[in-house]
Design an enzyme around this catalytic site. Structure first.
Site, PDB file in Angstrom:
ATOM      1  N   ARG A 210       0.831  -1.193   0.000  1.00 21.30           N
ATOM      2  CA  ARG A 210       0.000   0.000   0.000  1.00 21.30           C
ATOM      3  C   ARG A 210       0.872   1.252   0.000  1.00 21.30           C
ATOM      4  NH1 ARG A 210      -2.322  -3.656   3.561  1.00 21.30           N
ATOM      5  NH2 ARG A 210      -4.502  -4.220   3.130  1.00 21.30           N
ATOM      6  N   LYS A 234      -2.323  -2.833   7.969  1.00 18.55           N
ATOM      7  CA  LYS A 234      -3.437  -2.251   8.697  1.00 18.55           C
ATOM      8  C   LYS A 234      -3.620  -2.986  10.012  1.00 18.55           C
ATOM      9  CE  LYS A 234      -6.188  -0.517   4.821  1.00 18.55           C
ATOM     10  NZ  LYS A 234      -7.492  -0.582   4.120  1.00 18.55           N
ATOM     11  N   HIS A 306      -2.720   3.135  -5.705  1.00 16.25           N
ATOM     12  CA  HIS A 306      -3.519   1.937  -5.440  1.00 16.25           C
ATOM     13  C   HIS A 306      -3.734   1.127  -6.714  1.00 16.25           C
ATOM     14  CE1 HIS A 306      -5.876  -0.384  -2.623  1.00 16.25           C
ATOM     15  NE2 HIS A 306      -6.857  -0.468  -3.489  1.00 16.25           N
ATOM     16  N   ARG A 309      -0.929  -1.145  -7.173  1.00 15.55           N
ATOM     17  CA  ARG A 309      -1.144  -2.330  -6.324  1.00 15.55           C
ATOM     18  C   ARG A 309      -2.073  -3.317  -7.017  1.00 15.55           C
ATOM     19  NH1 ARG A 309      -1.611  -4.210  -0.832  1.00 15.55           N
ATOM     20  NH2 ARG A 309      -3.771  -4.600  -0.171  1.00 15.55           N
ATOM     21  N   HIS A 332      -4.118  -9.441   2.796  1.00 17.71           N
ATOM     22  CA  HIS A 332      -5.535  -9.583   3.111  1.00 17.71           C
ATOM     23  C   HIS A 332      -5.761 -10.803   3.990  1.00 17.71           C
ATOM     24  CE1 HIS A 332      -6.567  -7.241  -0.805  1.00 17.71           C
ATOM     25  NE2 HIS A 332      -6.418  -6.437   0.223  1.00 17.71           N
ATOM     26  N   TYR A 341      -9.762  -9.781  -9.008  1.00 17.12           N
ATOM     27  CA  TYR A 341      -8.703 -10.057  -9.976  1.00 17.12           C
ATOM     28  C   TYR A 341      -9.050 -11.222 -10.882  1.00 17.12           C
ATOM     29  CZ  TYR A 341      -6.652  -6.984  -6.584  1.00 17.12           C
ATOM     30  OH  TYR A 341      -6.455  -5.921  -5.742  1.00 17.12           O
TER      31      TYR A 341
END
Length: 356
Positions: A210, A234, A306, A309, A332, A341
């Site tokens: 990120r 995160k 982003h 990414r 994730h 994707y």
């Protein structure tokens, strides 16, 4: 926004906040949440608390005077009234006559308030080791998601990805073509920061980290011998992310000129630097957004970091056909987020069939 200005803005917001919000801020700073996230959350709290005062739900003159019991006693109807206010109020800081703010912004408001309520009802401890109160009204407030299928979203973003040979083509363009139409002043700035910019963009394209993770990376976090980088995900979780081999020469070249090009003090550990008033400091997220925007617009179409990414994730899925691997690479917790994707690749396969 420069880090120095960001810190000033945060301190200004903190001056008017209740003590329990300051405790929340200190707690999340230790996780750590990014300064940008905390700044956006503090702005959301200021807007929410101002609304409580303006609508006479609480009889105080200043935000700092709002007691904890007010948050404890707020009802689901009160929170829904606030969200309705956001949807119907005139747009601020524009000349537009349209009303309401975007659903994305409203979702951010809900996220900020949910984080604060979770802290007050579950994470904080009083003198008796108990949270300040137990009733979390935010658990009853629903987040509305965009009414868009994954196929539609995939179709919308596919043209903003640098897939296949375009990944290397983008880097080659910055290195060999971008400077040809620049003025002398712009050329001087570009030449100074070209090596840094190429390394930063190559790192994102080769790892999928990120923007916040990239700018917060320190020199010691990058391990070129193993081709990986340590980042803070995160929620404050540390992770080790692999880097594709094509980024290595860009990162090596940048490291070779970093200290000479940017006057670095012993206290500055940031990997990616910028110069401000003769001193080197960590580059901020807004500067990276601008440089990615200007290069990508000149190359093909203006994109955000982003989207770089997304580019890595899409290319990795095309090579591996593994959502688990892509989820792990992106940091994730589940493969659900990576469903996008598979739809992008399906569209790519359809295009290939049409070319047969």
């Amino acid at each position: 926004m420069k880090r120095e200005q960001l810190l000033k803005n945060i301190e200004k917001l903190k001056e008017g906040m209740p003590d329990y919000v300051l405790e929340y801020y200190q707690s999340k700073l230790a996780v750590p949440y990014s300064l940008t996230t905390l700044y956006e959350y503090l702005k959301e709290y200021e807007r929410f608390f101002s609304w409580l005062i303006d609508t006479a739900l609480i009889d105080v003159n200043h935000i700092s005077e709002i007691p904890l019991v007010t948050l404890e006693k707020l009802t689901k109807a009160d929170l829904e009234a606030f969200l309705l206010y956001l949807r119907e109020r005139p747009r601020l800081n524009t000349s537009s006559t349209r009303y309401g703010i975007s659903q994305t912004t409203i979702n951010r408001t809900i996220s900020a308030l949910s984080s604060l309520y979770r802290y007050l009802t579950e994470e904080v401890e009083n003198a008796d080791g108990e949270p300040y109160f137990y009733r979390n009204v935010m658990k009853k407030v629903q987040t509305k998601k965009k009414s868009e299928t994954l196929s539609a979203r995939a179709e919308n973003i596919k043209g903003k990805l640098f897939l296949g040979d375009e990944t290397q083509g983008f880097l080659d363009y910055i290195e060999n073509e971008y400077d040809k139409a620049l003025s002398n002043r712009a050329l001087s700035s570009f030449q100074k920061n070209k090596t840094r910019d190429l390394a930063l963009i190559a790192l994102i394209l080769a790892s999928g980290i990120r923007l916040s993770e990239a700018v917060n990376t320190d020199v010691n976090d990058l391990h070129l011998s193993r081709m990986n980088v340590e980042v803070t995900r995160k929620g404050g979780k540390r992770d080790v992310v692999n880097i594709a081999a094509f980024a290595k020469p860009y990162l090596e070249e940048y490291l070779s000129i970093r200290e000479q090009r940017y006057p670095v003090s012993k206290k500055e550990n940031a990997l990616f630097l910028t110069t401000y008033k003769g001193y080197a400091s960590r580059i901020d997220a807004s500067s990276v957004e601008k440089l990615v925007g200007k290069y990508s617009q000149a190359f093909k179409i203006r994109v955000t970091p982003h989207k770089l990414r997304h580019t890595l994730a899409t290319r990795l899925y095309a090579e591996t056909n593994s959502q688990v691997l892509v989820s792990h690479q992106l940091g994730h917790a589940s493969t659900q987020v990576t469903d996008l994707y598979t739809h992008i690749i399906n569209e790519e396969e359809k295009d290939a069939l049409n070319r047969l």
